[in-house]
Design a protein around this motif. Structure first.
Motif, PDB file in Angstrom:
ATOM      1  N   VAL A 679       0.833  -1.212   0.000  1.00  0.00           N
ATOM      2  CA  VAL A 679       0.000   0.000   0.000  1.00  0.00           C
ATOM      3  C   VAL A 679       0.862   1.256   0.000  1.00  0.00           C
ATOM      4  O   VAL A 679       0.645   2.193  -0.784  1.00  0.00           O
ATOM      5  N   LEU A 680       1.863   1.277   0.891  1.00  0.00           N
ATOM      6  CA  LEU A 680       2.720   2.458   0.975  1.00  0.00           C
ATOM      7  C   LEU A 680       3.575   2.619  -0.283  1.00  0.00           C
ATOM      8  O   LEU A 680       3.835   3.743  -0.726  1.00  0.00           O
ATOM      9  N   SER A 681       4.024   1.503  -0.847  1.00  0.00           N
ATOM     10  CA  SER A 681       4.807   1.579  -2.083  1.00  0.00           C
ATOM     11  C   SER A 681       3.970   2.148  -3.218  1.00  0.00           C
ATOM     12  O   SER A 681       4.463   2.932  -4.042  1.00  0.00           O
ATOM     13  N   ALA A 682       2.705   1.744  -3.266  1.00  0.00           N
ATOM     14  CA  ALA A 682       1.821   2.246  -4.322  1.00  0.00           C
ATOM     15  C   ALA A 682       1.685   3.759  -4.244  1.00  0.00           C
ATOM     16  O   ALA A 682       1.762   4.464  -5.260  1.00  0.00           O
ATOM     17  N   SER A 683       1.507   4.275  -3.018  1.00  0.00           N
ATOM     18  CA  SER A 683       1.393   5.730  -2.876  1.00  0.00           C
ATOM     19  C   SER A 683       2.714   6.417  -3.205  1.00  0.00           C
ATOM     20  O   SER A 683       2.736   7.516  -3.765  1.00  0.00           O
ATOM     21  N   GLY A 684       3.842   5.755  -2.850  1.00  0.00           N
ATOM     22  CA  GLY A 684       5.140   6.329  -3.182  1.00  0.00           C
ATOM     23  C   GLY A 684       5.379   6.381  -4.681  1.00  0.00           C
ATOM     24  O   GLY A 684       5.909   7.366  -5.207  1.00  0.00           O
TER      25      GLY A 684
END
Length: 794
Positions: A679-684
């Motif tokens: 999830v965090l990678s996607a936003s990054g």
């Protein structure tokens, strides 16, 4: 001034709703993990904080030799506390504590309960509070204190004070006890947890309490007059060690040591070197249970902060002219920095509120899964400090660089359009590589932990650990009566007896081959012959079993594969070995079985044939499909055959309960870490591509005018991103491999699967497809946009 900063911050955030939402959700999730980790840490750190005035209270520990080292044990001989208190003026009070499983009766209802026996001073030293009744009569014979939980269990809602219950003593005689009071519920993070507490005089006679020959160990507490007297008391304790050793030459000790009560909570976790063995108190697991969530939370927070920084930079490009005009109109650099930090602080405060809400929602489920009672203790000032410091520190750490960076631009260059934002910012690229490296690291670790958890669930223990129930017995008559009753159950495959049971410890002896000089230390266990090996599922791979009767008891042994290897035997059957000072013939070799579970190597083992009159355990092998229901019915058989003896049997699988708990915890952490990272990678990734598109909008328009195709533009936009992603995968994979191979598999799990290529391949696939799904649409829309819109000016 701050009011203006605040108003501008709200306007800016409202104009960038998408970026703001990504920041708030990502940071809120990461901060929520940090809050959970803090509550978990505080729960362990505040262990025993409910007991006041304990600075002069010490537990007496015994120093013994174990595994070749001097270890501390949390029990002492029964007479020690009373005698040392009488002989030393520096000791104000002493209190002993010991527990025993006892049958408790109330009318026709029968319970097997753990009863604690203590000196009268125990309740005063630790300041126990009652919700009903009085402590005045505690310490007298046949008087008992009960917990409010047990009071409701046995008396329902009626008042239990002055009512009577029956306890069956160790001699089988029924004794009537009067309930003197009901103790308030103690916190779960407390060393003492009891349902029944009575005087130690109800368990031991006056003569037994001063007899060094008695084989009774108890937990002993001393309250000293002042801390200066501790060293003198410890010196005097060595005299009592000599007295004990002269009375019990069969079990010599190294000495005694005082342990401050406040340190007891830090010495009850087997993961640490200062672990105190045989403690009768409630343990305070720390180790990976505290360190694991803390590391995971910091990792997730770092990724979220990198996201925050990158996203802040990505939409700061839209504010370059605002910054230029501010500077031209007389604005100072520190004012621009304050404005940016105010916006970050506002965003982090909202994220913190979201984090608290998130924790409040998931906390009940988390407590149920983790078997703890974490809560927000609003009477604790440190909680407020943490909750207030959390958004401030996060805002400064994640927002300081963008604030300083964008405030450093020359206003004339900005207004002339000569500033190319972020085109050569090495620090920004470093943040992106660090963010993706951490994401890849988390994925590699998470996938490896999940793979290991599956391996641990199916690993071969060398015996049928999940089909065995164990019942301790005290005599041959108990063994025969219980064995006859258990055999009538159709789900019981076989029954056997033994002196030493797997996982319960066994004596260690020196073993060597008469013809060889090498010598090894081996566990020597006495088992009930062929029946025991077949019941437990231990496989004989060569040689023969023990003959029925006493033929092999003093002449023959069976050994395991590890001992054969240690003694360099190629054909061990028929050879002689020396065990301590006696010689035995090896008649068989068994396959290695994991005596120490999955966290310790298989030790060299010597199996001797046990005399039936010395059996201490009855072992039953049960049909695995019905093991729980069968085990419950066997408890009924126990109470029917041995009505005066409390049930103290257990399933063999319970001995690896901590391993199972850790395994489930690691699996949950693995899944949680992998999902959070995705999830965090996607936003990054979304932020990175947004930055590229914003920065290269006119370049894309010019390329389209000059004839570039959509596919070529997509490739150009993602070229730099692909380099960063590949570098990150390499760095993250290397770090993940070092973490798993050099730490987790080296220090936590002795038995584990090979790391293999799967974690790294899955990490690459997950990152790649997450990138495609997350930014594919946005990149495509940027590539097909009308170049007129990109190139026209105001």
């Amino acid at each position: 001034m701050f009011k203006n900063y605040f108003k501008i911050a709200i306007r800016v955030l409202l104009r960038n709703k998408i970026y703001v939402a990504i920041n708030i959700v990502g940071l809120g999730f990461a901060l929520g993990c940090c809050v959970l980790s803090y509550l978990n840490y505080q729960y362990r750190e505040s262990f025993d904080s409910n007991y006041t005035h304990t600075e002069n209270i010490y537990r007496l520990n015994t120093k013994k030799s174990k595994d070749g080292f001097t270890r501390q044990f949390g029990t002492t001989p029964l007479p020690l506390g009373q005698i040392v208190a009488q002989d030393n003026a520096g000791i104000k009070r002493f209190a002993r504590l010991v527990s025993n499983i006892t049958v408790v009766k109330n009318n026709e209802r029968i319970f097997s309960e753990k009863v604690y026996y203590a000196d009268k001073a125990f309740a005063d030293i630790f300041d126990f509070h009652l919700s009903a009744g009085s402590l005045k009569s505690f310490g007298k014979r046949n008087v008992v204190l009960i917990s409010d939980v047990f009071a409701k269990k046995i008396f329902n809602d009626s008042s239990p004070v002055n009512k009577q219950i029956t306890l069956i003593g160790k001699d089988g005689a029924e004794q009537i006890y009067t309930v003197a009071g009901v103790a308030q519920k103690l916190p779960d993070n407390s060393s003492f947890q009891f349902d029944l507490l009575t005087s130690i005089d109800n368990l031991f006679t006056t003569a037994q309490q001063i007899d060094w020959q008695q084989n009774y160990d108890v937990t002993t507490f001393l309250e000293v007059s002042n801390k200066q007297s501790v060293s003198n008391i410890e010196k005097q304790l060595q005299t009592y060690a000599a007295v004990y050793n002269s009375s019990r030459i069969d079990k010599p000790i190294k000495g005694f040591q005082l342990e401050p009560f406040k340190k007891i909570a830090y010495s009850s976790d087997r993961d640490f070197d200062n672990y105190v063995y045989e403690s009768a108190l409630n343990s305070n697991p720390r180790g990976v249970i505290v360190i694991g969530p803390a590391i995971m939370s910091i990792l997730i927070l770092l990724i979220a902060c990198f996201n925050f920084t990158n996203i802040s930079i990505s939409f700061a490009n839209n504010r370059l002219k605002e910054i230029g005009i501010r500077k031209v109109m007389g604005g100072f650099r520190h004012q621009i920095i304050k404005q940016c930090l105010t916006e970050n602080l506002l965003l982090c405060t909202i994220s913190s509120l979201l984090a608290i809400f998130f924790v409040a929602v998931v906390l009940p489920s988390f407590n149920e899964i983790a078997s703890v009672k974490l809560r927000f203790d609003f009477s604790d000032p440190s909680l407020y400090v943490f909750l207030l410091a959390m958004p401030v520190i996060t805002a400064v750490v994640s927002g300081m660089y963008p604030s300083i960076y964008i405030s450093s631009f020359n206003p004339i260059a900005i207004l002339k359009g000569q500033t190319t934002f972020g085109s050569s910012n090495r620090f920004t690229k470093f943040l992106l590589v660090a963010q993706f490296s951490l994401s890849c690291f988390a994925l590699v670790v998470g996938i490896s932990l999940s793979k290991n958890a599956s391996f641990q669930e199916t690993v071969d223990y060398g015996y049928d650990i999940n089909e065995i129930a164990v019942f301790p017995v005290d005599s041959l008559s108990e063994f025969e009566a219980l064995s006859a009753a258990i055999k009538t159950n159709l789900n019981v495959k076989s029954v056997a007896g033994t002196v030493n049971q797997i996982g319960e410890g066994s004596p260690i002896s020196k073993v060597q081959s008469p013809s060889e000089s090498n010598q090894v230390e081996a566990n020597v266990v006495k088992v009930g012959g062929e029946d025991y090996l077949k019941t437990t599922g231990i496989n004989l791979i060569s040689g023969r079993h023990f003959y029925t009767g006493n033929v092999d008891q003093d002449a023959s042994v069976i050994v395991n594969e590890t001992l054969v290897s240690a003694l360099n035997f190629k054909s061990p059957v028929g050879k002689k070995i020396k065990v301590d000072s006696s010689y035995y013939t090896i008649i068989g070799v068994v396959k290695d079985y994991k005596e120490a579970g999955l966290h310790g190597k298989v030790p060299p083992m010597v199996l001797k044939s046990a005399n039936i009159e010395g059996f201490k355990y009855l072992v039953a092998r049960i049909n695995k499909r019905n093991i729980l229901t069968t085990y419950k019915s066997l408890q009924d058989s126990w109470h029917r055959v041995l009505p005066g003896k409390p049930f103290n049997g257990y399933l063999q699988s319970e001995l690896i309960e901590k391993e199972t708990y850790m395994n489930e915890g690691f699996k949950s952490v693995a899944y949680f870490l992998a999902l959070s990272t995705i999830v965090l990678s996607a936003s990054g990734i979304f932020a990175l591509v947004s930055l590229n598109i914003i920065r290269r909008k006119k370049e894309i328009g010019i390329r389209k005018v000059l004839g570039a195709t959509v596919l070529s533009i997509i490739g150009i936009i993602n070229k730099e991103f692909l380099k960063i992603m590949i570098l990150s995968i390499v760095v993250g994979s290397v770090l993940g491999f070092l973490m798993i191979d050099n730490f987790v598999f080296r220090f936590i799990y002795v038995y584990h699967p090979e790391v293999g290529l799967m974690p790294f391949m899955l990490t690459f696939i997950i990152i790649f497809f997450t990138s495609v799904i997350t930014v594919g649409t946005k990149v495509y829309r940027a590539a097909v946009v009308n170049p007129v819109k990109s190139l026209r000016t105001e």
